[in-house]
Design an enzyme around this catalytic site. Structure first.
Site, PDB file in Angstrom:
ATOM      1  CB  SER A 308      -0.855   0.041   1.139  1.00 46.65           C
ATOM      2  OG  SER A 308      -2.066   1.054   1.035  1.00 46.65           O
ATOM      3  CG  ASP A 319       7.512   5.369 -11.927  1.00 46.98           C
ATOM      4  OD1 ASP A 319       8.038   4.164 -12.121  1.00 46.98           O
ATOM      5  OD2 ASP A 319       6.265   5.498 -12.233  1.00 46.98           O
ATOM      6  CE  LYS A 333      -5.253  -2.292   0.874  1.00 45.83           C
ATOM      7  NZ  LYS A 333      -5.279  -0.900   0.636  1.00 45.83           N
TER       8      LYS A 333
END
Length: 436
Positions: A308, A319, A333
């Protein structure tokens, strides 16, 4: 509009007559409004499924009339609502008053239990991660352990909230758990003693001079503030030359806290965005220019217990090419739950959106793949042929005893192969940087 109720008995008709007005009042009008121009294009899902409601009323009546034990209407309706939510996904749930209060306590960082985050996978109750310095972590429970039974109660037919309720209890009381570990055929038995779980989400220390370690065990409302203070304390004596951000076995927590942690290391660009059916579930978070960490070389540790909010941080840093992600694949998740209080003191936990990394990756059921895969393990120093060293010569000068904390850190790095490799990578990055 005229509704006909056919095919059910009189008690069911009375129940249906009560249910239908409530259903119509609770659903927005456009779901029912049809014009002659658009009626032909309406999907079957755009209208209330009256046949299914009739079937529901008939099932309700037959349970009331024929079940082996008498069941009151309130219990039947409560169970129906639980089933309606539990069938959506593993994270949506109907919360009675006790469960709703328990969830609120856990998000405030203090509750009575064994210190474990759990979830459902393929109908099985599974350990997501044990929380640091709790009975669960000290007993040796691991991420992806399957919980077969709790105090002798099989978990196969329990909802997630029912399982959590069973594990909560008075401090000092014992809890027996049957655990099935991957690769084993027979469950292990664990007896744990409940404690008041006061989880401190941020810890820090120096691995070596100039190399910091920042551990975040979960994301609470003050986590980003505490992490900022920790970075300042580690850099007080000398600037940091590298940092290990440890998100292993971090089950997640508050979304805004995850954004705040990522913002400590990013000075621009997107961190995370969410998308759902409703406009108010679409959110986007970007980094601010105030970045206390500067361009410190960064290694982020993750594993199968990183879930999460932890995956939000790892995905954003990956990224944005701000750090190197090391370890093993994360949990996967990628959904957002909202806690919705109801007027009777109870509540809903409902999945309302999915979140995405800056490059548009959905983590749901995929997880974050590390840049450098390093499995969990322990370093073993191989014995080699005997070589004569200065310390073997008669009359050699003795060195001062190494500080105890340095010895303890060396032993810790031997026990934690992933952390040792993260430190080695940071040193290598600095060597390469100095040679440019």
């Amino acid at each position: 509009m005229t509704l006909s109720v056919i095919g059910v008995s009189a008690p069911a008709k009375r129940f249906l007559a009560t249910l239908l007005p409530i259903a119509f009042l609770s659903v927005p009008l456009p779901l029912f409004a049809q014009s002659s121009a658009s009626g032909a294009n309406q999907n079957a899902g755009d209208t209330l499924p009256l046949e299914e409601i009739q079937t529901f009323a008939e099932v309700f009546e037959r349970i009331k009339r024929a079940y082996v034990e008498e069941v009151d209407d309130r219990t039947l309706l409560r169970n129906a609502m639980r089933g309606m939510l539990s069938e959506l996904d593993p994270h949506s749930a109907y919360l009675d008053e006790e469960e709703f209060q328990s969830l609120r306590e856990s998000t405030q960082g203090e509750f009575g239990g064994i210190g474990i985050e759990v979830g459902m996978e393929d109908g099985q109750l599974m350990v997501i991660t044990p929380i640091d310095d709790t009975p669960a972590s000290r007993a040796g429970l691991l991420s992806r352990d399957i919980i077969v039974a709790i105090d002798g109660t099989p978990t196969a037919n329990l909802s997630l909230q029912e399982a959590v309720t069973l594990m909560r209890g008075e401090p000092e009381s014992e809890l027996r758990m049957s655990i099935l570990r991957s690769g084993e055929d027979t469950p292990r038995e664990f007896i744990l003693k409940r404690e008041i779980i006061r989880s401190e989400s941020v810890k820090h220390e120096l691995l070596e001079s100039g190399y910091g370690y920042l551990r975040i065990s979960q994301f609470q409302s003050r986590t980003a503030e505490q992490a900022r203070d920790a970075l300042a304390m580690m850099a007080r004596e000398q600037p940091l030359e590298g940092l290990v951000l440890d998100l292993r076995n971090n089950p997640g927590g508050v979304l805004q806290a995850a954004v705040g942690i990522a913002d400590l290391f990013l000075d621009q660009g997107l961190i995370v965005y969410t998308e759902g059916r409703l406009s108010d579930t679409a959110m986007s978070f970007s980094a601010s220019s105030n970045t206390p960490s500067g361009d410190i070389p960064l290694v982020v540790l993750i594993n199968g217990g990183s879930a999460s909010a932890a995956e939000i941080v790892a995905g954003a840093l990956q990224d944005q090419r701000r750090g190197i992600i090391m370890g093993t694949d994360s949990f996967g998740k990628g959904s957002v739950q909202q806690i919705m209080p109801l007027g009777n003191g109870e509540g809903l936990k409902l999945t309302t959106a999915l979140y995405y990394t800056p490059n548009g990756r959905s983590i749901q059921a995929q997880g974050i793949e590390p840049d450098v895969e390093v499995v969990r393990g322990r370093l073993e120093v191989a014995e080699s042929r005997r070589e004569i060293r200065e310390a073997d010569l008669d009359g050699h000068l003795s060195a001062q005893q190494a500080p105890r904390d340095r010895q303890e850190m060396a032993e810790r790095l031997l026990d934690d192969y992933q952390l040792s490799e993260a430190l080695n990578l940071l040193k290598a990055l600095n060597v390469v940087d100095r040679r440019r």
